[in-house]
Design a protein around this motif. Structure first.
Motif, PDB file in Angstrom:
ATOM      1  N   VAL A   1     -14.727  63.204 108.976  1.00 17.70           N
ATOM      2  CA  VAL A   1     -14.617  62.191 107.929  1.00 17.70           C
ATOM      3  C   VAL A   1     -15.969  61.525 107.706  1.00 17.70           C
ATOM      4  N   GLY A   2     -16.670  61.332 108.832  1.00 21.15           N
ATOM      5  CA  GLY A   2     -17.978  60.694 108.736  1.00 21.15           C
ATOM      6  C   GLY A   2     -18.920  61.452 107.816  1.00 21.15           C
ATOM      7  N   ALA A   3     -18.801  62.792 107.877  1.00 16.36           N
ATOM      8  CA  ALA A   3     -19.672  63.618 107.049  1.00 16.36           C
ATOM      9  C   ALA A   3     -19.324  63.495 105.575  1.00 16.36           C
ATOM     10  N   ARG A   4     -18.010  63.339 105.294  1.00 17.30           N
ATOM     11  CA  ARG A   4     -17.555  63.299 103.900  1.00 17.30           C
ATOM     12  C   ARG A   4     -17.750  61.912 103.291  1.00 17.30           C
ATOM     13  N   LEU A   5     -17.846  60.900 104.145  1.00 18.95           N
ATOM     14  CA  LEU A   5     -17.846  59.524 103.639  1.00 18.95           C
ATOM     15  C   LEU A   5     -18.992  59.241 102.658  1.00 18.95           C
ATOM     16  N   PRO A   6     -20.236  59.637 102.998  1.00 21.69           N
ATOM     17  CA  PRO A   6     -21.321  59.366 102.032  1.00 21.69           C
ATOM     18  C   PRO A   6     -21.047  59.992 100.674  1.00 21.69           C
ATOM     19  N   LEU A   7     -20.472  61.210 100.695  1.00 27.51           N
ATOM     20  CA  LEU A   7     -20.139  61.890  99.439  1.00 27.51           C
ATOM     21  C   LEU A   7     -19.139  61.077  98.625  1.00 27.51           C
ATOM     22  N   MET A   8     -18.132  60.592  99.343  1.00 25.30           N
ATOM     23  CA  MET A   8     -17.088  59.815  98.669  1.00 25.30           C
ATOM     24  C   MET A   8     -17.655  58.531  98.100  1.00 25.30           C
ATOM     25  N   LEU A   9     -18.527  57.899  98.885  1.00 24.76           N
ATOM     26  CA  LEU A   9     -19.137  56.648  98.418  1.00 24.76           C
ATOM     27  C   LEU A   9     -19.972  56.904  97.182  1.00 24.76           C
ATOM     28  N   LYS A  10     -20.697  58.020  97.224  1.00 26.42           N
ATOM     29  CA  LYS A  10     -21.540  58.362  96.090  1.00 26.42           C
ATOM     30  C   LYS A  10     -20.694  58.596  94.835  1.00 26.42           C
ATOM     31  N   ASP A  11     -19.577  59.321  95.033  1.00 26.42           N
ATOM     32  CA  ASP A  11     -18.658  59.614  93.936  1.00 26.42           C
ATOM     33  C   ASP A  11     -18.093  58.322  93.348  1.00 26.42           C
ATOM     34  N   ALA A  12     -17.691  57.398  94.252  1.00 26.87           N
ATOM     35  CA  ALA A  12     -17.124  56.124  93.799  1.00 26.87           C
ATOM     36  C   ALA A  12     -18.180  55.323  93.041  1.00 26.87           C
ATOM     37  N   ALA A  13     -19.403  55.332  93.572  1.00 28.45           N
ATOM     38  CA  ALA A  13     -20.475  54.588  92.913  1.00 28.45           C
ATOM     39  C   ALA A  13     -20.748  55.155  91.522  1.00 28.45           C
ATOM     40  N   LEU A  14     -20.708  56.477  91.423  1.00 31.47           N
ATOM     41  CA  LEU A  14     -20.937  57.135  90.137  1.00 31.47           C
ATOM     42  C   LEU A  14     -19.864  56.742  89.130  1.00 31.47           C
ATOM     43  N   THR A  15     -18.610  56.743  89.601  1.00 28.31           N
ATOM     44  CA  THR A  15     -17.501  56.340  88.723  1.00 28.31           C
ATOM     45  C   THR A  15     -17.711  54.915  88.229  1.00 28.31           C
ATOM     46  N   ALA A  16     -18.086  54.032  89.160  1.00 26.78           N
ATOM     47  CA  ALA A  16     -18.318  52.636  88.788  1.00 26.78           C
ATOM     48  C   ALA A  16     -19.464  52.537  87.788  1.00 26.78           C
ATOM     49  N   LEU A  17     -20.464  53.384  87.972  1.00 23.11           N
ATOM     50  CA  LEU A  17     -21.625  53.369  87.061  1.00 23.11           C
ATOM     51  C   LEU A  17     -21.189  53.772  85.651  1.00 23.11           C
ATOM     52  N   VAL A  18     -20.403  54.821  85.567  1.00 22.38           N
ATOM     53  CA  VAL A  18     -19.904  55.259  84.253  1.00 22.38           C
ATOM     54  C   VAL A  18     -19.083  54.149  83.616  1.00 22.38           C
ATOM     55  N   ALA A  19     -18.205  53.534  84.440  1.00 20.71           N
ATOM     56  CA  ALA A  19     -17.380  52.444  83.925  1.00 20.71           C
ATOM     57  C   ALA A  19     -18.268  51.300  83.447  1.00 20.71           C
ATOM     58  N   ALA A  20     -19.348  51.040  84.188  1.00 21.15           N
ATOM     59  CA  ALA A  20     -20.253  49.954  83.804  1.00 21.15           C
ATOM     60  C   ALA A  20     -20.916  50.260  82.478  1.00 21.15           C
ATOM     61  N   ALA A  21     -21.359  51.521  82.317  1.00 22.71           N
ATOM     62  CA  ALA A  21     -22.019  51.896  81.069  1.00 22.71           C
ATOM     63  C   ALA A  21     -21.074  51.742  79.891  1.00 22.71           C
ATOM     64  N   LEU A  22     -19.802  52.116  80.107  1.00 21.49           N
ATOM     65  CA  LEU A  22     -18.821  51.997  79.019  1.00 21.49           C
ATOM     66  C   LEU A  22     -18.453  50.549  78.775  1.00 21.49           C
ATOM     67  N   GLY A  23     -18.362  49.802  79.895  1.00 20.87           N
ATOM     68  CA  GLY A  23     -17.779  48.458  79.798  1.00 20.87           C
ATOM     69  C   GLY A  23     -18.752  47.377  79.403  1.00 20.87           C
ATOM     70  N   VAL A  24     -20.038  47.643  79.598  1.00 20.31           N
ATOM     71  CA  VAL A  24     -20.981  46.528  79.430  1.00 20.31           C
ATOM     72  C   VAL A  24     -20.958  46.000  78.012  1.00 20.31           C
TER      73      VAL A  24
END
Lengths: 271, 474
Positions: free
Chosen positions: B2-25
Motif C-alpha cells: 500500500v505504501g508503494a501505491r499511496l504516492p500514486l493515489m495522492l498524485k491522482d487525487a491532487a490532479l483531480t482537485a487541480l482539474v476541479a480547481a481549473a473548472l471551478g475557479v
C-alpha cells in the motif's frame, strides 16, 4: 402431370441488379411440393439474394416468381409481410434471427400472429377475455407444443430464446417458421455451425417436414453431406448464373459444377 | 504494498482537485455583484467555498482510489469523517457546502461498503429462503405499492404537500406507463411524447372553457384526439428506424408546441388558458361556494369544506387513470398484438418474415401510447386550471423517457420506482433551490452506475408452458 408434380414455386428469369453489380443473372428453376430443392454454389453465387427475392426482402429487377396455392401468387408484386401472411412462404436466416429476450414458447406464438389476431377480434375479444379468444390461444399453444416436441425443446419452453445453445436456436428458428403453417419453407444454411450429430438430427427434421407436413422446402446449404443425402433436386449457382440443375447424384458428376467448386486444372496450377 | 501505491493515489487525487480547481475557479470563485448604478459591477470572491470544495474533492478521490484498491476501512473512515463534517454545526461558508460534503461522505461510505452489500445480497438470494422472498417480492411488490398508494391520503402523512407530490408522481407514472408501450414494448424511441400530452391538455382546456363540457365527457375525447394525432404522425414516420425515428418524433413534439404558441386565436399563445374547471364528482364541484345551479361536494356529502378534499379527489382520479393504463398494458402484453410489439422490438426483419405487418403493429402501439398521454394531459389541465406552452417543452419528454429507461424498459414496477426517484427526489430537495437538479442528475448517474439495464431488468414471460410451482399461484 398430377397435382403433386405441378411445381409449387416457379422462378422465371430472375435477375437482381445492385447498381452495376448483377447478383443474380437470369436464373430459372422450380420447386415441387413434398420435395426438398437445394440451391448450392460457392460464396457470393447469389443464393441468399434469390431467397431475399422470393421472401420479399428485395424487389427483383427482372423476373417472375409464381407460387401456387389456392390461387396463384405473384410474389414479386407483394409487400414483404404479405408474402408470409397470404402466400405463406416462411424462411429462416443465415445468421439466426430469433426474438432473443422472448421465451421459446412466445417465439412460436408470435409466428401464429395473424391467426391469433383474427381470433382475438383485433384485440377486442382478447381484452374482454371472451372464450373465443381463449380457445384459439389454447389451440395455438397446443400447436406450438407439438413443434417443441418435434424439436425436443419442451423442457426449455419458458427460457428466453437467446439463452438456448446454438443448435437448439437453429431448430427453434425452423419450428418458428413452420408455426406460420407455410406452403413453402426457405432455409438459409440451416446446418451452418452444427456438429455432425446435430447435423444428422437436422436431416431427420427436414425429411419429416417434407414427408409429414407435405410442404415444399427450398434449401441453401454448404454442407454437401446434408445436400446430397436429403435433397430431391439441386440447383447450382455460380456468379449469379445457373450452371447446373438435376438430381443430386447427377449434379455431383457435372463437370461445370466440379469446375466451379474446385477450379479447373489450369487455375489450380497457376495458383 | 500500500505504501508503494499511496504516492500514486495522492498524485491522482491532487490532479483531480487541480482539474476541479481549473473548472471551478471561474464558475464558483468569482461572482459579479452590483455595487450601485454609478460604479457598475464588481467582483465578489468566493475562494473559501472553492477551497472547501477542492479539499472534499481531493479526499473523495483519494477515498475512491482506496476503495478500488480494496482498502475499505480507510475509505469508510474518510467517508464518515466527511459525513460528520457535513452535518456538524461546523461553520462552512455556505449551506450548500454542508450538503455537498455530507453527500460526498455518504457516497464514499456506500461505494466502500458496496462489494460487501453485493456479496451479502448475492449470498442471500442464492438460499432457498432468499429465492422464496424474491418470488414473493416479484408477485406482491405491486400489490403492496398499490395498497400504500390507496391508503396514503387516509394516513396522517397525507398532508397537502405529500398529496401534491403524490399527484405529480402519479401523473408521471401514468405517462411513463403510456410511453412504456411505445418505447419499452414496441422499441420505438419516441422523443416527442409530450406532444400528445399537450394535445390532451389543450383538448380539455378548450372544450371546457369554450364549450362548457365537463371533465368526464372530455376525457375519452381527449384520448381519441391524441390517438388520432399519434396515427397521423405515425403513418409517415414509422417506416423509419432507431435514431431517425427519434429525430422525427423530436421534431413533431416541437412542432406541436410551436403551433400552440403561435396559433393565438385558438390557444391564446404564450398567455395560456386559465380558469379551467376542475373535475367534478357526480356533477358536484370542489369549491367553497358552488356556482349557480351546482352543488359543492361538501354540501353533497354533508361534511365541512376543506381545501384538502379537492387534492385528495384529484389524487384518486389520477391513481385510477394510472391503474387503468397499467391494467390495459398488462392485458395487451398477453395478447397477440402485445407479443408482436415485443417481437418487433427484438427483430423487425424476422417479424416481416413471419407475415406480421410492421406498420400496423407499430401504429397501434403509437396510437395507444398517445391515447394515454391524452388522458394524462386532460387530467393535468383540470388539475392545474391553467396551462401554457411552457408546460410542454422537450425536457418533459426527456424526463418521461428517462423514467422508462431507468425503470428498466418494459417493466411496469420499474416505471413506478423511477418516477418516485426522479420526480419525488428533486421535489423533496426543493429547499436546495437551484441545486436540486443535482439530485435529479445524481439519481440518474447512480441508477446507470449500479443498474445499467434499469432498476428492474427482469422480464416476466407473457405466457408459460410450465407454470411456476405445482399450484400455479397469482
Amino acid at each position: 402431370m398430377t397435382l403433386a408434380e405441378a411445381p409449387l414455386i416457379e422462378v422465371e428469369h430472375l435477375t437482381m441488379r445492385f447498381g452495376g453489380l448483377i447478383a443474380v443473372d437470369d436464373v430459372s428453376f422450380s420447386g415441387r411440393p413434398c420435395a426438398i430443392t437445394a440451391i448450392i454454389g460457392p460464396n457470393g453465387a447469389g443464393k441468399t439474394t434469390v431467397f431475399n427475392c422470393i421472401t420479399g426482402f428485395y424487389k427483383p429487377t427482372i423476373g417472375r416468381l409464381r407460387l401456387r396455392g389456392e390461387r396463384e401468387y405473384l410474389l414479386e408484386r407483394m409487400l414483404g409481410h404479405e408474402i408470409g401472411q397470404h402466400a405463406r412462404v416462411a424462411r429462416t436466416f443465415q445468421n439466426i434471427r430469433l426474438f432473443p429476450a422472448m421465451t421459446v414458447l412466445e417465439n412460436l406464438l408470435v409466428a401464429q400472429h395473424n391467426k391469433l389476431m383474427l381470433a382475438s377480434g383485433m384485440s377486442v375479444f382478447g381484452l374482454l377475455g371472451l372464450p373465443v379468444y381463449r380457445q384459439a390461444e389454447q389451440a395455438a399453444i397446443a400447436f406450438a407444443r407439438d413443434w417443441l416436441e418435434r424439436i425436443g425443446l419442451v423442457a426449455m419452453a419458458d427460457r428466453p430464446a437467446g439463452e438456448l445453445p446454438y443448435g437448439a436456436q437453429r431448430r427453434l428458428e425452423i419450428a418458428r417458421a413452420m408455426c406460420t403453417e407455410p406452403r413453402l419453407l426457405c432455409l438459409d444454411e440451416p446446418a451452418a455451425g452444427l456438429n455432425p450429430r446435430e447435423s444428422a438430427e437436422l436431416n431427420q427434421l427436414l425429411l419429416s417436414i417434407r414427408d409429414r407436413d407435405g410442404i415444399g422446402v427450398l434449401l441453401i446449404e454448404h454442407d454437401m453431406s446434408v445436400v446430397m443425402s436429403i435433397s430431391n433436386h439441386v440447383v447450382v449457382l455460380d456468379y449469379g448464373r445457373k450452371i447446373a440443375e438435376g438430381p443430386p447424384a447427377e449434379v455431383q458428376r457435372d463437370p461445370a459444377v466440379i469446375r466451379a467448386y474446385l477450379g479447373t486444372d489450369d487455375e489450380a496450377i497457376d495458383g | 504494498m500500500v505504501g508503494a501505491r499511496l504516492p500514486l493515489m495522492l498524485k491522482d487525487a491532487a490532479l483531480t482537485a487541480l482539474v476541479a480547481a481549473a473548472l471551478g475557479v471561474f464558475i464558483v470563485g468569482f461572482h459579479t455583484v452590483d455595487i450601485g448604478s454609478r460604479t457598475g459591477l464588481s467582483f465578489d470572491f468566493w475562494f473559501a467555498d472553492l477551497g472547501v470544495a477542492l479539499v472534499v474533492i481531493f479526499l473523495g478521490r483519494l477515498g475512491l482510489s482506496l476503495a478500488a484498491e480494496g482498502l475499505r476501512w480507510p475509505a469508510i473512515a474518510l467517508g464518515v469523517v466527511m459525513l460528520i463534517a457535513g452535518i456538524s454545526p461546523l461553520r462552512l461558508p455556505s449551506g450548500f457546502l454542508h450538503w455537498f460534503v455530507a453527500l460526498g461522505g455518504a457516497l464514499l461510505v456506500v461505494r466502500a461498503a458496496w462489494p460487501w452489500a453485493n456479496q451479502a445480497i448475492a449470498a442471500g438470494a442464492a438460499t432457498p429462503t432468499g429465492r422464496l422472498i424474491d418470488r414473493i417480492g416479484n408477485q406482491w411488490a405491486g400489490w403492496f405499492l398499490l395498497a400504500v398508494a390507496v391508503l396514503l391520503p387516509l394516513t396522517p402523512i397525507g398532508d397537502q404537500k405529500t398529496m401534491d407530490l403524490g399527484v405529480l408522481i402519479l401523473t408521471y407514472v401514468m405517462l411513463g406507463w403510456g410511453l412504456n408501450i411505445v418505447v419499452g414494448l414496441a422499441g420505438l424511441l419516441d422523443l416527442g411524447y409530450v406532444a400528445f400530452y399537450a394535445v390532451g391538455a389543450y383538448s380539455y382546456a378548450l372544450l371546457s372553457t369554450q364549450h362548457g363540457l365537463g371533465f368526464w365527457a372530455v376525457l375519452p375525447l381527449a384520448g381519441m384526439l391524441a390517438a388520432s394525432f399519434g396515427i397521423l404522425l405515425g403513418f409517415p414516420v414509422l417506416r423509419l428506424r432507431g435514431d431517425y425515428l427519434a429525430i422525427v418524433t423530436l421534431g413533431f413534439g416541437e412542432i406541436i408546441r410551436l403551433v400552440i404558441l403561435n396559433w393565438v386565436d385558438l390557444t391564446s399563445g404564450p398567455a395560456g388558458i386559465g380558469s379551467i374547471p376542475g373535475p367534478t364528482l357526480f356533477g358536484a364541484v370542489f369549491a367553497e361556494t358552488a356556482p349557480e345551479g351546482k352543488q359543492t361536494v361538501a354540501e353533497m356529502l354533508g361534511v365541512p369544506f376543506s381545501s384538502n378534499q379537492r387534492l385528495i379527489f384529484l389524487y384518486y382520479v389520477i391513481l385510477g387513470l394510472a391503474l387503468v393504463t397499467n391494467l390495459f398494458t398488462q392485458r395487451m402484453r398477453r395478447l397477440p398484438v402485445g407479443r408482436a410489439w415485443e417481437a418487433l422490438r427484438e427483430d423487425e426483419t424476422a417479424c416481416k418474415a413471419l407475415g406480421i405487418n410492421p406498420t400496423n403493429t407499430k401504429l397501434t402501439a403509437f396510437a395507444i401510447g398517445a391515447m394515454f398521454a391524452g388522458f394524462a394531459g386532460s387530467f393535468f389541465a383540470a388539475k392545474q386550471r391553467f396551462i401554457s406552452p411552457e408546460s410542454f417543452t422537450f425536457i418533459e419528454s426527456a424526463i418521461i423517457l428517462a423514467i422508462v429507461v431507468l425503470g428498466g424498459m418494459g417493466s411496469q414496477i420499474g416505471v413506478v420506482l423511477a418516477a418516485v426517484l426522479l420526480i419525488g427526489l428533486p421535489e423533496w430537495f426543493r429547499e436546495l433551490g437551484s441545486y436540486r437538479m443535482l439530485a435529479f442528475g445524481l439519481a440518474m448517474v447512480l441508477i446507470m452506475v449500479f443498474r445499467p439495464r434499469g432498476l428492474i431488468a427482469h422480464r416476466e414471460p407473457s405466457i408459460r408452458l410450465h407454470p411456476i410451482g405445482a399450484k400455479g399461484g397469482g
